[in-house]
Every structure is written in C-alpha cells, then in structure tokens.
Scaffold this active site. Structure first.
Site, short mmCIF file in Angstrom:
data_model
loop_
_atom_site.label_atom_id
_atom_site.label_comp_id
_atom_site.label_asym_id
_atom_site.label_seq_id
_atom_site.Cartn_x
_atom_site.Cartn_y
_atom_site.Cartn_z
N HIS A 441 35.64 -42.98 1.87
CA HIS A 441 34.81 -42.15 1.17
C HIS A 441 35.14 -40.52 1.84
O HIS A 441 34.97 -40.41 2.89
CB HIS A 441 33.25 -42.03 1.17
CG HIS A 441 32.99 -43.36 0.44
ND1 HIS A 441 31.64 -44.25 0.41
CD2 HIS A 441 33.48 -44.02 -0.79
CE1 HIS A 441 31.53 -44.77 -0.58
NE2 HIS A 441 32.55 -44.91 -1.42
N GLU A 442 35.36 -39.60 0.82
CA GLU A 442 35.62 -38.50 1.35
C GLU A 442 36.60 -38.17 2.53
O GLU A 442 36.24 -37.25 3.05
CB GLU A 442 34.17 -37.92 1.59
CG GLU A 442 33.11 -37.91 0.39
CD GLU A 442 33.79 -37.29 -0.90
OE1 GLU A 442 34.28 -35.99 -0.95
OE2 GLU A 442 33.34 -37.86 -1.78
N GLY A 443 37.57 -38.94 2.41
CA GLY A 443 38.62 -38.56 3.33
C GLY A 443 38.85 -39.59 4.62
O GLY A 443 37.69 -39.56 5.34
N GLN A 448 40.70 -36.97 8.30
CA GLN A 448 39.71 -35.92 8.85
C GLN A 448 40.44 -35.52 10.15
O GLN A 448 40.14 -34.18 10.67
CB GLN A 448 38.42 -36.67 9.10
CG GLN A 448 37.80 -36.87 7.83
CD GLN A 448 37.43 -35.65 6.95
OE1 GLN A 448 37.20 -34.60 7.24
NE2 GLN A 448 37.36 -36.00 5.70
#
Length: 601
Positions: A441-443, A448
């Site tokens: 999720h979200e990268g 990151q």
C-alpha cells in the site's frame, strides 16, 4: 482466552509520558480539551471497536465483498459499524468543530482510532480515506467545493477515495494516461481506467467522491502534466440533492489475501461521454496536491501496520501466559507438570521481538502524528517549518518500517501459538494476512527507499537529513542524564557516525558511478536508517520509562516500566547491530543483484 484489542496502559504511557500530550492544551486550538477529554476519546474508540467491529472480525475476513455485475454486496454488519464510527465522531476526530470533528490533536486521534483499526482492519478505510479526502479538498479546493463535497463527507453521507493507480502505470505516476477535456461550463470530462481503488464502490453511503489524477489535453508529459479532479459517483445538484449517475463504473473487484472488509476496485471513467470532473486548484499541479493525501495515507498505512502488530503481540502474549506445554531443559522429572509456554526462553524471545518491533513502530507513527500537528499549530513559524521538514523526511520510514517489521511481528505471533497459530480459530494468521498488504500500500519498500536516498536525503543541502540527526542527538543528550541509559546513548552515537559514513559514501557514488548501481541497494539504506530511527524511538520510551520507574514503588507499575527498558535493551543489543553488516554492503556497492542478467534467472 479473550485477549484485549490493545493494552490501555501502553496507550496512556505513549500519550502522557512519552509525548506529554497534556501540554498541547496550551495551544489555542485545543484549549477546550484536557487529559480527561483525551482519555474519553480513546475510551470511546475502544468501546466502538469492541461493540461493533470485534464481534464481526472473523466474519468480515471469511465473507469478502462480491460484485454481480450490477451492485456490490457485503455482509450487512459492516454498514451499522461504519455508521457507529460516523455517529461517534471518530471518522474525523481531528477535524474542526464546525466541520463535525472533535478538534482533537492528531496524536490523540491516532490513539483513539487505533482500537478501531486493531479490531476492524481495512474496514476502517471507508472512514479514514474519506477523512484524508476531506483534508485534501479543505487544503487545496475552493470554498464551493468544500461546501458541496466535504460537508456531506464529514457528515458520513458521502465517502471518499483516491484514484491514482492505472493498469499499465502502477507506481509510475509519470506514465498515467487518464485524460481530461475541459467543457464549456468549466467542468472536465474524464476518461480512463484506475485499479486497486480502496473503497472504490459500495452502497454504504449515498455517494462516493473520487479524487482522480488525470492529464489535461496538451499538458506536459511526465509528472509535470498531471491534474487533480473531483469525480463523484453520482452528480450533485446545486441545492445539494443527488442528481443523475456519473459516467463512473465498477469494472470488477479484486480479492486480496487480507483486509477483506474494504472493496478493492477497478474503475472505468468515461465509458460513454466522459465522467464529469471538477478541477482542484490549478491544472498541472495535481500530483503536488495529491501528495497531501498520499503522505497522510502513508502515515495511515504505517500506523495500521504497527497497530496490527500490536494486537497480534497482545493476543500471542496472553496465549503464552495461559498455554501449558513442555518442560524446561533443567527439569529432569518427566512426571512434573508442564509449564506455560511463556516460561520457555525462545517463546520469550519471540514475544520480546514482537514487543520491540510493534511498540517501536507505533511510537514512530505517533511521533509522525505529532509532527503533522506541529507543522500547523506550533507556537512559532520556525517550529512549524522545522516540524514540516522533519515529517517530510521521516515519512518514507513511517510508512515502510512498520509495514516491513509489522508482518514480521505477526509471523512471530503465529509461531508462538504453534499449530494453533495457522488455523482461523485464532486471529493471528488473519493479522498476518491483513498486515502483509501494508508493505505494498502507498508505495513499496523499494519505492520508499528510492524516495529516501535519491530525493529526501540530498534535497535542500540535506536539510531534512540534518534535522533528523539533530533531533536524534537532542534525545541522546536527554538520555545521558540517566545513568542506566548512557550505554544506549553511546550506541546510538556510534550508529549516527556509521550512518554519516554510509550516507557520504552513497551520495558520492551517486555522483561518480552509474546512478542505478549507486541506488541498487537502497532498500538496505532505508532499513539501516529505519533501525536507527526506531532505536531513537526506543530511547525516547526509555527516558519516560526510567523516569516513571524512579518515581514509583508500585510493583505493577515497576514491572511495566522494566518491560519497556528490557525491550529497549533487546532492540539495541539484537536488532540495531545489524546496521553494521548493511553499511558494509552499501559502502562497497555490493552488486550481485545489479549484475544479474535477466537470462540467468
């Protein structure tokens, strides 16, 4: 055995001893609050979680949403649970009073909603993503857009999503192809496909407000040509009543390994004449606006991962205290009674590792929540800017470290339960499946890590990096005042020196070597930096624990504080030293993976 969702004493420790949230009541925004109101909000979160989410937790997991080509169906118990969250005010606890919120500090809001997340997993995504959607529009939208879209979302009548990912683009925002064409009335017609849209379709609310990234005709290529649009499922008339269905359609549901309470959707925009969309802010600045929601979502993901690790730890701890099995190696009498498994050193190792991972991760997430508040409500402009810079730098780690180590903690929880751990009569296997989603999720971890090493570290003459190191050094100085913590302060000083050497080597390599080679092991840099940051969080907890220990003679309280200090000791002695191997790998630009040829696999 009935284990609590989370440990109430832990929550009080973090809020009032580690972060001293009472001092926030001196800020004008929170002057109506006090310790009692903060505790009441946390207690409310626990009660709603226990009443509405805990009883349906397993049913949510075993009955995924379905789509028959016309409508989405899910178990009926989800709707009243979400309505209970909205009715309690916990859907947007940090929002302004006049927008239906409790105007709580974000760190207190995080604690209150942690119980909901622990019991409800991604089912809470319907409200948390809606809240983040509202926050973005309030920051970057017009007054008319706030009145038309945010108000009904805050009231719980509408839900909100973020629609970024496309089938052919994935995490590469520069390659998105969803298009937007301006109409004579000032609105736009949106056409394209989006996938993995959490909460993208359901019948829990009257309407769903999608925030959609698209490219206006003639816009620059790459991320510089992306705009952001409000695209509702159902159009809304000028008087606020619902109009006709927009050209937004559910193409299908994805069925995930965990987190099954929230729909994951493929959406089609503009199958007929184009979906009506409304520009947020200015054209070609959409990704900058969306980062407001993305960064909030990244902290949300990290927090979810930490909380899921915490509740798995709590469950396995209570199980280990009650489950008799085997005897210690020192016991020579086969007729002696079996001991509870918590007596076995390896079980204590697994429990202590879980405690170190989960509590360290959640402390970091609470710290991020506090920084998000400081950047808006701190007393001086300099303090607000400093908080913004530090939060922006830490966000890749707030998202990634909990979502990497949280599943590791849940895996250990399964192992503590042994054969009972991988059957669904106990929830720990579900916790692992739910938590494994957070690493994506979200990268991803890799995305990151590139953001950290290639962008966050060098940008603005390493201002974020230097702010982070300075904050760690300030905690070290506080720790030195406690004799029992001086050895850990010295270890963290040595870790910072190693970090500096590693960072300098990599930044030089990025200038001198092929950039892809210099960044090939960026994940290990993220993990190295992340371990140092979690050690920092444990030192913060250690200061509070030692202070509490020095001030009490109550045995239960002493045991609580000694447990914190032992987890600190474990992390510094067992987990933190791994950074030395990772630094050696990074500094020599180890290239096994980089040199691997596709044809060799």
């Amino acid at each position: 055995m009935v284990a609590p969702i989370l440990n109430d004493r832990d929550m009080a420790f973090w809020l009032f001893e580690v972060f001293d949230v009472e001092q926030l009541t001196r800020r004008e925004r929170y002057q109506d609050h006090n310790k009692e109101s903060f505790l009441a909000a946390v207690e409310l979160g626990r009660k709603v979680a226990e009443k509405h989410f805990l009883p349906i937790r397993q049913k949510v997991d075993t009955h995924q949403p379905t789509f028959d080509g016309q409508r989405v169906s899910m178990i009926p118990e989800i709707k009243p649970a979400i309505e209970a969250v909205n009715a309690s005010g916990l859907a947007c606890p940090s929002a302004d009073y006049d927008m239906g919120g409790m105007q709580l500090p974000p760190i207190v809001a995080s604690a209150a909603t942690a119980y909901l997340s622990a019991a409800g997993s991604t089912t809470l995504g319907y409200t948390s993503l809606t809240n983040a959607n509202c926050n973005l529009i309030e920051s970057h939208g017009s007054a008319e857009q706030i009145a038309k879209w945010v108000v009904p979302m805050r009231e719980g009548r509408f839900a909100g999503t973020m629609a970024m990912t496309e089938p052919s683009a994935g995490s590469s925002m520069a390659d998105l192809t969803t298009s937007a064409v301006k109409s004579d009335d000032g609105s736009y017609r949106i056409s394209g496909s989006k996938i993995f849209i959490s909460g993208g379709d359901h019948e829990l609310t009257e309407n769903i407000v999608h925030l959609v990234l698209a490219r206006v005709k003639g816009a620059p290529k790459g991320i510089k040509g992306i705009s952001l649009f409000i695209v509702p499922k159902v159009l809304v008339n000028d008087d606020g009543s619902l109009g006709e269905r927009n050209d937004v359609h559910l193409a299908g549901l994805f069925h995930k390994m965990g987190g099954r309470g929230q729909t994951s959707c493929a959406l089609s925009f503009g199958e007929r004449d184009g979906a009506v969309g409304y520009l947020v802010g200015e054209e070609n600045k959409g990704l900058r606006y969306m980062f407001h929601m993305m960064n909030e979502a990244r902290i949300m993901v990290g927090t979810s991962a930490a909380v899921t690790a915490l509740t798995g730890y709590q469950y396995s701890l209570d199980y280990a205290k009650e489950r008799p099995q085997g005897r210690l190696p020192s016991s020579k009498d086969p007729a002696s009674a079996p001991v509870n498994i918590i007596k076995h050193p390896d079980v204590r190792r697994m429990l202590l590792a879980q405690k170190a991972y989960a509590e360290g991760a959640y402390t970091l997430c609470l710290f991020g929540a506090q920084l998000s508040d400081d950047e808006r409500t701190a007393a001086t402009q300099a303090e607000r800017e400093q908080a913004h810079e530090l939060l922006d730098f830490l966000t890749p780690m707030i998202k990634s470290w909990p979502s990497e180590y949280g599943p590791r903690a849940n895996s250990l929880a399964i192992q503590v339960l042994g054969g009972h751990g991988y059957i669904n009569e106990h929830p720990v296997e579900m916790f692992y499946r739910d938590n494994r989603l957070n690493a994506i999720h979200e990268g991803t971890y890799g995305v990151q890590s590139l953001d950290l090493l290639a962008r966050k570290v060098p940008i603005n003459n390493m201002a974020g990096y230097r702010a982070c190191v300075a904050a760690i050094e300030a905690t070290i100085e506080q720790a030195k005042m406690h004799e029992s913590l001086q050895v850990f302060a010295e270890q963290l000083i040595a870790s910072l020196a190693l970090l500096q050497t590693t960072t300098s080597t990599l930044l030089a390599a990025m200038m001198e070597k092929p950039i892809d080679l210099a960044l090939a092991n960026s994940v290990k840099y993220l993990e190295l930096f992340g371990n140092i940051v979690i050690a920092w969080m444990w030192l913060k907890q250690g200061i509070a624990a030692q202070t509490g220990l020095d001030a009490t003679d109550h045995q239960a309280e002493r045991d609580f504080y000694l447990g914190k200090l032992q987890a600190l000791r474990y992390f510094f002695n067992v987990e933190l030293p791994e950074i030395y191997a990772w630094s050696a790998l990074l500094c020599k630009l180890e290239s096994s993976a980089f040199d691997m040829e596709e044809s060799w696999f």
